[in-house]
Write an enzyme that holds these catalytic residues in place. Structure first.
Site, PDB file in Angstrom:
ATOM      1  N   HIS A 116       0.815  -1.215   0.000  1.00 43.85           N
ATOM      2  CA  HIS A 116       0.000   0.000   0.000  1.00 43.85           C
ATOM      3  C   HIS A 116       0.850   1.267   0.000  1.00 43.85           C
ATOM      4  CE1 HIS A 116      -3.316  -2.668   0.719  1.00 43.85           C
ATOM      5  NE2 HIS A 116      -2.862  -3.025   1.912  1.00 43.85           N
TER       6      HIS A 116
ATOM      7  N   HIS B  68      -7.232  -4.468  -1.233  1.00 41.11           N
ATOM      8  CA  HIS B  68      -6.586  -5.763  -1.451  1.00 41.11           C
ATOM      9  C   HIS B  68      -7.237  -6.493  -2.625  1.00 41.11           C
ATOM     10  CE1 HIS B  68      -6.413  -4.860   2.929  1.00 41.11           C
ATOM     11  NE2 HIS B  68      -5.128  -5.156   2.759  1.00 41.11           N
TER      12      HIS B  68
END
Length: 334
Positions: free
Chosen positions: A60, A222
């Protein structure tokens, strides 16, 4: 054998290699606790200051180590790609940055993160460290998903880091820092869209499939499913779809002030994010909602996923002051 076009060495070592490269690039801001995936400020902890610890799965970036520094986090714990960090690593982070006035854990609402951060908090408290926890759940797309019970935590988490970090830097108590973090959580909403999947290096194949002419509305960071899949739309149409859902949830009134974040998921050019922001700004202006500040860029990504998210934070005088307070990290500078 699957061939990955990724700038990596060993798929099993990407997090270790990333951390090493990050410290070498930013030795004035970051250091790595030996034997861990914990990143802390390069300089000694400020004595008496409430410490902030966050983290989550890697992939991320710049979240979360990119927000370690003056005015934001004191430590970030990196799990493997899209995998929660382990309780022992989180505990090491807590112990490394605590100076006696407590530690606030900022947790995104994913089952693994919640379980591991809560376990680490219990272990720290057993060692006499005062710990408070907040859970970020800004994603308005879905109430439950593959990874969560309740709403997911996504890019709005960065505003929690910034504002709670600013108050901690001013010398506030753990209770005060926890309160302002929860205030941000109550007033921040996000929603995303994806155009392509991403590939976790160790998996070696895309995490999901999407047609060349399709997009996934409300996707998670995700690759978790969103609300629905539809034909690819224009930037203006996407802004309408995402912002209408956010505004329905926030119930803003004419004259309210907001901060806007247009966040890229890793594979979307800045050109396109600015095009999206044009329409977002127009919609808010038409509703007489004042944009105090706009942040366009990659703040919380999903490896190389093409897509974006929109975040709105409703502001008041206190939040504006803390948003504008000094910060010096890799990914955020005031």
């Amino acid at each position: 054998m699957i061939f990955l076009k990724k700038l990596i060495n060993n798929p099993e070592q990407v997090v270790r290699d990333m951390i090493d490269g990050m410290v070498l690039a930013h030795p004035d801001k970051l250091k790595n606790l030996p034997g861990t995936n914990v990143m802390i400020r390069a300089h000694a902890p400020v004595q008496g200051k409430v410490a902030l610890v966050s983290g989550g799965g890697s992939g991320h970036e710049p979240s979360h180590a990119g927000y370690v520094g003056v005015g934001m986090l004191d430590a970030a714990v990196a799990g493997e790609v899209f995998t929660s960090p382990t309780p022992d690593q989180i505990l090491e982070a807590i112990k490394a940055v605590d100076t006696g006035n407590g530690v606030l854990l900022i947790i995104k609402n994913y089952s693994g993160d919640l379980m591991n951060f809560e376990m680490a908090a219990e272990l720290a408290e057993a060692e006499g460290i005062q710990v408070a926890k907040v859970v970020v759940n800004d994603d308005v797309a879905v109430e439950n998903s593959t990874y969560t019970t309740g709403r997911r935590g996504i890019a709005g988490t960065v505003f929690v880091h910034k504002i709670a970090g600013a108050l901690a830097e001013k010398g506030a108590s753990l209770e005060e820092v926890e309160q302002v973090a929860n205030k941000v959580i109550q007033h921040v909403r996000s929603m995303g869209v994806a155009f392509t999947p991403c590939t976790v290096p160790a998996a070696g194949k895309p995490s999901f499939e999407i047609g060349e002419t399709e997009m996934e509305i409300g996707i998670g960071i995700h690759g978790e499913p969103g609300t629905h899949r539809t034909a690819m739309a224009s930037a203006d149409e996407i802004a309408d779809i995402l912002l209408s859902r956010i505004l329905d949830d926030m119930k803003l009134s004419p004259g309210d002030q907001v901060a806007v974040m247009i966040n890229g998921l890793g594979g979307t050019p800045l050109m396109e994010l600015y095009i999206l922001n044009k329409k977002v700004s127009q919609i808010l202006k038409n509703k007489d909602i004042s944009v105090y500040n706009t942040y366009v860029g990659e703040y919380m990504t999903a490896i190389e996923m093409a897509g974006c998210s929109i975040t709105l934070l409703k502001l008041d005088d206190q939040l504006i002051e803390l948003l504008e307070a000094p910060a010096d990290t890799i990914a955020w500078k005031n």
